[in-house]
Design a protein around this motif. Structure first.
Motif, short mmCIF file in Angstrom:
data_model
loop_
_atom_site.label_atom_id
_atom_site.label_comp_id
_atom_site.label_asym_id
_atom_site.label_seq_id
_atom_site.Cartn_x
_atom_site.Cartn_y
_atom_site.Cartn_z
N THR A 104 0.81 -1.22 0.00
CA THR A 104 0.00 0.00 0.00
C THR A 104 0.84 1.27 0.00
OG1 THR A 104 -0.13 0.17 2.43
CG2 THR A 104 -1.74 -1.26 1.33
N LEU A 105 2.16 1.14 0.10
CA LEU A 105 3.03 2.30 0.26
C LEU A 105 3.70 2.70 -1.04
CD1 LEU A 105 4.83 1.37 3.63
CD2 LEU A 105 2.82 2.82 3.32
N SER A 106 3.82 3.99 -1.23
CA SER A 106 4.61 4.53 -2.32
C SER A 106 6.08 4.56 -1.91
CB SER A 106 4.14 5.94 -2.68
OG SER A 106 4.39 6.82 -1.59
N SER A 107 6.97 4.86 -2.84
CA SER A 107 8.40 4.92 -2.51
C SER A 107 8.68 5.99 -1.46
CB SER A 107 9.22 5.19 -3.77
OG SER A 107 8.83 6.42 -4.37
N THR A 108 7.94 7.07 -1.49
CA THR A 108 8.13 8.13 -0.49
C THR A 108 7.77 7.64 0.90
OG1 THR A 108 7.66 9.87 -2.11
CG2 THR A 108 7.44 10.45 0.22
N TRP A 109 6.64 6.96 1.00
CA TRP A 109 6.21 6.47 2.31
C TRP A 109 7.10 5.32 2.79
CZ3 TRP A 109 3.56 8.68 5.91
CH2 TRP A 109 2.66 9.69 5.57
N ILE A 110 7.68 4.58 1.87
CA ILE A 110 8.64 3.55 2.28
C ILE A 110 9.81 4.19 3.01
CG2 ILE A 110 10.39 1.94 1.40
CD1 ILE A 110 8.38 1.03 -0.67
N ARG A 111 10.30 5.29 2.47
CA ARG A 111 11.41 5.99 3.12
C ARG A 111 10.98 6.61 4.45
NH1 ARG A 111 12.97 7.52 -2.45
NH2 ARG A 111 14.90 6.40 -2.90
N VAL A 112 9.74 7.08 4.51
CA VAL A 112 9.24 7.64 5.77
C VAL A 112 9.20 6.56 6.85
CG1 VAL A 112 7.20 8.58 6.93
CG2 VAL A 112 7.89 9.48 4.70
N VAL A 113 8.70 5.38 6.50
CA VAL A 113 8.63 4.29 7.47
C VAL A 113 10.03 3.84 7.87
CG1 VAL A 113 7.91 1.89 7.81
CG2 VAL A 113 6.38 3.51 6.66
N GLU A 114 10.94 3.76 6.89
CA GLU A 114 12.32 3.37 7.20
C GLU A 114 12.97 4.37 8.15
OE1 GLU A 114 14.34 0.93 3.61
OE2 GLU A 114 13.86 3.01 3.16
N GLY A 115 12.79 5.65 7.85
CA GLY A 115 13.38 6.66 8.71
C GLY A 115 12.79 6.65 10.10
N GLY A 116 11.46 6.50 10.17
CA GLY A 116 10.81 6.44 11.48
C GLY A 116 11.24 5.23 12.28
N SER A 117 11.39 4.09 11.60
CA SER A 117 11.84 2.87 12.27
C SER A 117 13.28 3.01 12.74
CB SER A 117 11.71 1.67 11.33
OG SER A 117 10.37 1.45 10.96
N GLY A 118 14.12 3.60 11.89
CA GLY A 118 15.50 3.81 12.29
C GLY A 118 15.61 4.72 13.49
N LEU A 119 14.82 5.80 13.49
CA LEU A 119 14.82 6.73 14.63
C LEU A 119 14.31 6.04 15.89
CD1 LEU A 119 15.23 9.60 15.66
CD2 LEU A 119 12.90 10.13 14.94
N ALA A 120 13.29 5.20 15.74
CA ALA A 120 12.75 4.47 16.90
C ALA A 120 13.81 3.54 17.49
CB ALA A 120 11.52 3.68 16.48
N LEU A 121 14.59 2.89 16.64
CA LEU A 121 15.65 2.01 17.12
C LEU A 121 16.71 2.80 17.89
CD1 LEU A 121 16.08 -0.34 14.03
CD2 LEU A 121 15.09 -0.95 16.24
N LEU A 122 17.03 4.00 17.39
CA LEU A 122 18.00 4.84 18.10
C LEU A 122 17.48 5.28 19.46
CD1 LEU A 122 19.36 7.10 15.21
CD2 LEU A 122 20.45 5.11 16.25
N VAL A 123 16.19 5.62 19.52
CA VAL A 123 15.58 6.00 20.79
C VAL A 123 15.62 4.83 21.77
CG1 VAL A 123 13.42 6.67 21.91
CG2 VAL A 123 14.12 7.79 19.78
#
Length: 210
Positions: free
Chosen positions: A180-199
């Motif tokens: 259901t995700l576009s390439s833009t939203w894929i990057r948004v999810v990746e970035g959010g997940s990466g930030l969550a892992l750092l937190v």
């Protein structure tokens, strides 16, 4: 025997339903690489799950809550979270290409492979130590101090089979989200997940140091 099996299934569901670094990393890889990438992280985490379950049932997990063991495990887990979190943010920056829907990118070696990442996340998750330090004693108490090895084995098998089924369900859910995700939203999810892992890494480090 039925009660033992149901206990294993119930604890397996509770153990796998809790959100955490395994699901976050599965989501991060799954929205980019699809079902196989998400499933790889999930299956890799079973290695750590099995290790902690065995230690918990043997009564050894509680020993790992001692500071001289607890702190190194926590800091090692933090390092894994930081590396994976940084990878997620890097991928979201646009320097890594996003594959077309339905395709998958072959995982690279070492920590970047989904199986390895899942195993290290699970082995380095200090909450697994805490969980099995208590759950192991609770299971032993429910089965009796002199529980037969066969009873513990039945519980372990029920727990692991439940965990395995949860791996496929989770990967399937993430694969459905990816479609259901576009390439833009894929990057948004990746970035959010990466930030969550750092937190998560920061919170674990603060816990270890305090």
């Amino acid at each position: 025997m039925i009660q033992i099996i149901l206990t294993g299934i119930w604890l397996g569901l509770l153990y796998n339903a809790a959100p955490g670094p395994i699901f976050t990393e599965s989501l991060r890889r799954g929205v980019r690489g699809g079902y196989r990438s998400a499933l790889g992280v999930q299956l890799g985490s079973l290695v750590g799950d099995a290790v902690w379950a065995v230690l918990g049932l043997a009564g050894a997990a509680a020993l790992l809550t001692q500071p001289h063991l607890h702190i190194p495990i926590t800091l090692a887990g933090c390092l894994v979270l930081v590396i994976l979190g940084a990878q997620g943010i890097y991928a979201a920056s646009g320097r890594a290409s996003v594959p077309a829907t339905g395709s998958s990118t072959p995982g690279s070696h070492m920590l970047r492979g989904p199986l390895t990442a899942g195993a290290l996340l699970s082995l380095g998750n200090v909450w697994n130590v805490v969980y099995w330090g208590g759950a192991g004693g609770a299971v032993a108490g429910a089965l009796g101090e002199d529980a037969a090895l066969s009873s513990l084995l039945v519980f372990f098998v029920a727990f692991m089979i439940t965990s395995l089924l949860c791996c496929f369900l989770c990967a399937g859910f993430i694969a459905g989200v990816k479609r259901t995700l576009s390439s833009t939203w894929i990057r948004v999810v990746e970035g959010g997940s990466g930030l969550a892992l750092l937190v998560m890494a920061v919170l674990l480090a603060l816990q270890a140091l305090t």
